[in-house]
Design a protein around this motif. Structure first.
Motif, PDB file in Angstrom:
ATOM      1  N   LEU A  78      15.566 -29.861  23.309  1.00  0.00           N
ATOM      2  CA  LEU A  78      16.405 -30.161  24.467  1.00  0.00           C
ATOM      3  C   LEU A  78      16.715 -31.653  24.557  1.00  0.00           C
ATOM      4  O   LEU A  78      17.857 -32.026  24.831  1.00  0.00           O
ATOM      5  CB  LEU A  78      15.754 -29.673  25.764  1.00  0.00           C
ATOM      6  N   LEU A  82      20.333 -33.283  24.856  1.00  0.00           N
ATOM      7  CA  LEU A  82      20.725 -34.118  26.002  1.00  0.00           C
ATOM      8  C   LEU A  82      21.233 -35.478  25.534  1.00  0.00           C
ATOM      9  O   LEU A  82      22.247 -35.977  26.034  1.00  0.00           O
ATOM     10  CB  LEU A  82      19.549 -34.296  26.964  1.00  0.00           C
ATOM     11  N   GLU A 104      23.442 -33.050  32.631  1.00  0.00           N
ATOM     12  CA  GLU A 104      22.458 -32.002  32.338  1.00  0.00           C
ATOM     13  C   GLU A 104      22.988 -31.102  31.223  1.00  0.00           C
ATOM     14  O   GLU A 104      24.209 -30.984  31.036  1.00  0.00           O
ATOM     15  CB  GLU A 104      22.189 -31.165  33.595  1.00  0.00           C
ATOM     16  N   TYR A 105      22.076 -30.465  30.505  1.00  0.00           N
ATOM     17  CA  TYR A 105      22.482 -29.528  29.455  1.00  0.00           C
ATOM     18  C   TYR A 105      23.156 -28.322  30.097  1.00  0.00           C
ATOM     19  O   TYR A 105      24.228 -27.916  29.709  1.00  0.00           O
ATOM     20  CB  TYR A 105      21.262 -29.130  28.618  1.00  0.00           C
ATOM     21  N   THR A 108      19.558 -28.094  36.489  1.00  0.00           N
ATOM     22  CA  THR A 108      18.166 -28.520  36.618  1.00  0.00           C
ATOM     23  C   THR A 108      17.190 -27.364  36.363  1.00  0.00           C
ATOM     24  O   THR A 108      16.211 -27.523  35.629  1.00  0.00           O
ATOM     25  CB  THR A 108      17.915 -29.115  38.027  1.00  0.00           C
ATOM     26  N   ASP A 111      17.478 -26.198  32.603  1.00  0.00           N
ATOM     27  CA  ASP A 111      16.976 -27.277  31.744  1.00  0.00           C
ATOM     28  C   ASP A 111      15.455 -27.348  31.783  1.00  0.00           C
ATOM     29  O   ASP A 111      14.813 -27.618  30.764  1.00  0.00           O
ATOM     30  CB  ASP A 111      17.567 -28.625  32.149  1.00  0.00           C
ATOM     31  N   ALA A 115      13.189 -26.951  28.370  1.00  0.00           N
ATOM     32  CA  ALA A 115      12.385 -28.100  27.919  1.00  0.00           C
ATOM     33  C   ALA A 115      11.232 -27.682  27.011  1.00  0.00           C
ATOM     34  O   ALA A 115      10.870 -28.421  26.091  1.00  0.00           O
ATOM     35  CB  ALA A 115      11.857 -28.873  29.126  1.00  0.00           C
TER      36      ALA A 115
END
Length: 195
Positions: A78, A82, A104-105, A108, A111, A115
């Motif tokens: 990730l 990012l 953000e990918y 929130t 993501d 992670a």
């Protein structure tokens, strides 16, 4: 034309294969994955032997078919993703030493789930065989459920909730299959595993 579903997972190994197939067989079919399949080294077409339990199309009764999808496993990080999508500072931002707004990918919540994911599994299907959608959508949903992964349909940027993912996939699949006329089904009968 081909389409993808992606499942982001922390890890995956062959111990889930029996649970995966058991869960697949809860959806009006008996299926068997190619006996040589392993998450460790498979890349490319992944075939299944399929027999419908109670087919609405009577031509499918007591017949076995072969279908599947392209399956790929790749590393996922990730933070690298990012870093690659963050906007570059403009000349004015650099001169005034202003920070750029972080991108953000996805969002929130997603993501935070991504992670911990170290792999992305890609399920690619085409329209040359009517069962490919069934096998790829159910497989990706079930593997996402079994691994507590994160599933998405990248073409439309749709991210799925694992709580109802399998049942939702089956519902959409049945709507598609019920829309097909008997002469629109494209199927290949199973004649054994080709090695």
């Amino acid at each position: 034309m081909s389409l993808d579903l992606n499942v982001f997972v922390k890890q995956v190994d062959d111990s889930i294969i029996p649970k995966w197939i058991e869960r697949m067989n809860q959806f009006d079919m008996e299926c068997e994955i190619h006996p040589d399949f392993s998450f460790a080294d498979h890349s490319g077409f992944l075939p299944f032997r399929i027999k419908f339990k109670n087919p609405e199309n009577k031509e499918f009764k007591d017949k076995e078919f072969i279908s599947g999808f392209e399956f790929y496993k790749d590393e996922f990080d990730l933070q690298k993703e990012l870093d690659s999508i963050q906007p570059k500072k403009t000349l004015i931002q650099r001169i005034l030493n202003k920070p750029t707004e972080k991108v953000e990918y996805v969002n929130t919540e997603i993501d935070s789930k991504l992670a911990d994911c170290k792999l992305v599994l890609t399920f690619n299907w085409g329209s040359q065989n009517s069962l490919e959608l069934r096998m790829s959508s159910l497989s990706s949903a079930i593997i996402s459920e079994l691994t507590d992964g994160v599933c998405c349909y990248p073409a439309d940027d749709i991210w799925y909730d694992n709580e109802t993912i399998v049942e939702d996939a089956y519902k959409e699949l049945k709507e598609y299959e019920n829309s097909l006329q008997p002469n629109e089904w494209k199927m290949n009968e199973f004649e054994g595993w080709n090695d």
